[in-house]
Design an enzyme around this catalytic site. Structure first.
Site, PDB file in Angstrom:
ATOM      1  N   CYS A  19      41.756  41.546 102.983  1.00 34.03           N
ATOM      2  CA  CYS A  19      42.499  42.068 101.834  1.00 34.03           C
ATOM      3  C   CYS A  19      41.635  42.309 100.597  1.00 34.03           C
ATOM      4  O   CYS A  19      42.147  42.760  99.571  1.00 34.03           O
ATOM      5  CB  CYS A  19      43.646  41.122 101.491  1.00 34.03           C
ATOM      6  SG  CYS A  19      44.620  40.665 102.936  1.00 34.03           S
ATOM      7  N   HIS A  52      47.285  39.730  92.670  1.00 35.19           N
ATOM      8  CA  HIS A  52      47.305  39.926  94.118  1.00 35.19           C
ATOM      9  C   HIS A  52      48.752  39.810  94.620  1.00 35.19           C
ATOM     10  O   HIS A  52      49.176  40.595  95.455  1.00 35.19           O
ATOM     11  CB  HIS A  52      46.411  38.886  94.789  1.00 35.19           C
ATOM     12  CG  HIS A  52      46.132  39.149  96.226  1.00 35.19           C
ATOM     13  ND1 HIS A  52      45.592  40.347  96.676  1.00 35.19           N
ATOM     14  CD2 HIS A  52      46.303  38.377  97.338  1.00 35.19           C
ATOM     15  CE1 HIS A  52      45.443  40.291  97.990  1.00 35.19           C
ATOM     16  NE2 HIS A  52      45.874  39.107  98.421  1.00 35.19           N
ATOM     17  N   GLU A  74      46.994  31.537  93.155  1.00 41.65           N
ATOM     18  CA  GLU A  74      46.597  32.640  92.283  1.00 41.65           C
ATOM     19  C   GLU A  74      46.993  32.392  90.831  1.00 41.65           C
ATOM     20  O   GLU A  74      46.191  32.600  89.903  1.00 41.65           O
ATOM     21  CB  GLU A  74      47.220  33.949  92.760  1.00 41.65           C
ATOM     22  CG  GLU A  74      46.873  35.123  91.857  1.00 41.65           C
ATOM     23  CD  GLU A  74      47.705  36.364  92.102  1.00 41.65           C
ATOM     24  OE1 GLU A  74      47.554  37.324  91.315  1.00 41.65           O
ATOM     25  OE2 GLU A  74      48.496  36.374  93.063  1.00 41.65           O
ATOM     26  N   LYS A 128      52.299  44.913  94.804  1.00 38.80           N
ATOM     27  CA  LYS A 128      52.774  44.677  96.171  1.00 38.80           C
ATOM     28  C   LYS A 128      54.292  44.576  96.241  1.00 38.80           C
ATOM     29  O   LYS A 128      54.864  44.698  97.332  1.00 38.80           O
ATOM     30  CB  LYS A 128      52.124  43.418  96.745  1.00 38.80           C
ATOM     31  CG  LYS A 128      50.639  43.582  97.055  1.00 38.80           C
ATOM     32  CD  LYS A 128      50.070  42.335  97.686  1.00 38.80           C
ATOM     33  CE  LYS A 128      48.586  42.488  97.973  1.00 38.80           C
ATOM     34  NZ  LYS A 128      47.774  42.558  96.734  1.00 38.80           N
ATOM     35  N   HIS A 174      52.019  44.710 101.211  1.00 40.90           N
ATOM     36  CA  HIS A 174      50.620  44.331 101.261  1.00 40.90           C
ATOM     37  C   HIS A 174      49.865  45.373 102.084  1.00 40.90           C
ATOM     38  O   HIS A 174      49.981  45.403 103.309  1.00 40.90           O
ATOM     39  CB  HIS A 174      50.476  42.945 101.879  1.00 40.90           C
ATOM     40  CG  HIS A 174      49.144  42.314 101.644  1.00 40.90           C
ATOM     41  ND1 HIS A 174      48.006  43.055 101.395  1.00 40.90           N
ATOM     42  CD2 HIS A 174      48.757  41.011 101.618  1.00 40.90           C
ATOM     43  CE1 HIS A 174      46.981  42.232 101.230  1.00 40.90           C
ATOM     44  NE2 HIS A 174      47.415  40.989 101.352  1.00 40.90           N
ATOM     45  N   PHE A 184      41.739  36.489 103.520  1.00 36.16           N
ATOM     46  CA  PHE A 184      41.401  35.579 104.606  1.00 36.16           C
ATOM     47  C   PHE A 184      39.874  35.458 104.695  1.00 36.16           C
ATOM     48  O   PHE A 184      39.148  36.431 104.465  1.00 36.16           O
ATOM     49  CB  PHE A 184      41.927  36.100 105.935  1.00 36.16           C
ATOM     50  CG  PHE A 184      43.402  35.878 106.158  1.00 36.16           C
ATOM     51  CD1 PHE A 184      44.173  35.203 105.246  1.00 36.16           C
ATOM     52  CD2 PHE A 184      44.008  36.346 107.312  1.00 36.16           C
ATOM     53  CE1 PHE A 184      45.536  34.990 105.465  1.00 36.16           C
ATOM     54  CE2 PHE A 184      45.361  36.152 107.551  1.00 36.16           C
ATOM     55  CZ  PHE A 184      46.127  35.467 106.617  1.00 36.16           C
TER      56      PHE A 184
END
Length: 397
Positions: free
Chosen positions: A154, A291, A302, A320, A325, A385
């Protein structure tokens, strides 16, 4: 800049839909064919191949590379790059996605299963290779400079922008085509579904995702692409280019702790390092593009990182909540929309955010009708990730 997205297939189209406060989430019947898959939700890009593309244009491109090319054609045209500039060796490509195109994998699977080499062509691997977007763009535009494929889930798009900016800063390149892309696949939906991270509001697609909200229930997977033309300032001015914004600061950190659980401390270091790279402190930033995945662990980490980096409740919202996403595209797509906000002075609200989760750190959430902010600097953050954290600071020009 150029975009292909669930919101629209130009920057202006996408930004106009933000102003209508419409998310792009749909219940997708095709997801119901997979036993054990709980979510039925997705955000699909409505994409039609441009008429000027022929078979030769796309013979080594899966959908993800086609999205990247469509967005890049827009950006190149807006920037006024001609073949001489693209091909002089001083222009490079930095581009990424979570993976290559998924359907060509089936041809290789069939070979292993049937022991017959059928359906595999010279372009099959090129479509599925992780560097497919970067390499296809380089070949299409005949660039001869640096090639930087970024495949960091991402943060693929945001890392591409940061790496491209550093190459320009170091004098290695004058111009970089940079961004990220992703094509929709049920396999990617399954990744998050098995982690219990997808929204299950299958009968109420307009009500999800809900980043930062106490009643959020997970993310929705989307797709698309976004491309920036990044250029050394003096080089751009000398040729009379229209400058949309300055990429003033960039930083990347890695957690080094867990491949999927976020680390607020190392995330915060990315934000503070990006501010330092831009030569400003947090008080100069008027807005943060978060994010905002609408997952519990992600939102809490976050917001904690953001509050720690700024020491105040900085204005923040999550795109988002509109696009879902978009994975490898999100870092570039969200940055592109934020750059548009910088010039326009209007920042979109987070949709479906009614009651901020008290477990999240306190921030100034942009909700309702959006907000007018006279910001000179804005920040776009993405986390991935593998424990990869990126932060980009843009300055209004």
């Amino acid at each position: 800049m150029g975009v292909v997205s669930p919101l629209g297939n130009t920057v202006d189209e996408a930004f106009a839909r933000l102003r209508r406060f419409e998310n792009c989430v749909q219940a997708l019947p095709e997801l119901g064919a997979y036993q054990g898959l709980n979510t039925r939700l997705g955000c699909r890009t409505a994409f039609t191949r441009p008429a000027h593309w022929n078979r030769k244009t796309t013979r080594t491109m899966g959908e993800v590379a086609q999205y990247a090319l469509a967005a890049t054609e827009q950006a190149v045209a807006q920037a006024g790059l001609d073949d001489a500039l693209l091909q002089n060796g001083r222009t490079g490509v930095a581009y990424g996605s979570c993976s290559g195109s998924i359907p060509p994998l089936l041809d290789f699977y069939s070979m292993l299963k049937t022991k017959e080499v059928a359906g595999i062509t010279s372009g099959t691997y090129i479509k599925l290779m992780p560097q497919t977007t970067a390499c296809n763009l380089s070949v299409h535009f005949k660039t001869h400079g640096r090639l930087v494929p970024t495949g960091t889930a991402c943060t693929s798009g945001s890392l591409a922008l940061g790496n491209a900016a550093e190459l320009i800063r170091w004098g290695v390149q004058d111009v970089m085509l940079a961004g990220g892309a992703e094509e929709f696949s049920a396999t990617q939906v399954a990744i998050f579904d098995t982690l219990y991270a997808t929204s299950l509001k299958n009968d109420a697609p307009g009500a999800t995702p809900s980043p930062y909200d106490v009643d959020r229930d997970g993310l929705v997977v989307g797709d698309g692409a976004a491309t920036f033309v990044l250029e050394e300032y003096g080089h751009a001015r000398a040729r009379g280019a229209t400058i949309l914004a300055e990429l003033a600061g960039f930083a990347e950190t890695t957690d080094g702790t867990h491949v999927t659980n976020p680390n607020a401390e190392t995330m915060s270091r990315a934000l503070t390092a990006a501010l330092a790279d831009a030569g400003i402190d947090g008080s100069a930033v008027g807005y943060v593009s978060g994010h905002g995945t609408a997952t519990r662990a992600g939102d809490i980490a976050e917001t904690s990182a953001t509050r720690a980096a700024f020491g105040r409740a900085v204005p923040i919202s999550s795109v988002k909540s509109y696009t879902g996403h978009t994975l490898g595209a999100c870092g570039a797509l969200e940055a592109a929309l934020m750059v548009k906000s910088l010039s326009d002075g209007w920042y979109p609200p987070t949709l479906n955010l009614r009651t901020p989760d008290p477990a999240c750190a306190e921030l100034d959430h942009v909700v309702g009708e959006g907000r007018r902010i006279d910001a000179e600097y804005a920040m776009s953050n993405n986390f991935a990730f593998g424990g990869v954290n990126t932060s980009l600071v843009f300055r209004r020009v």
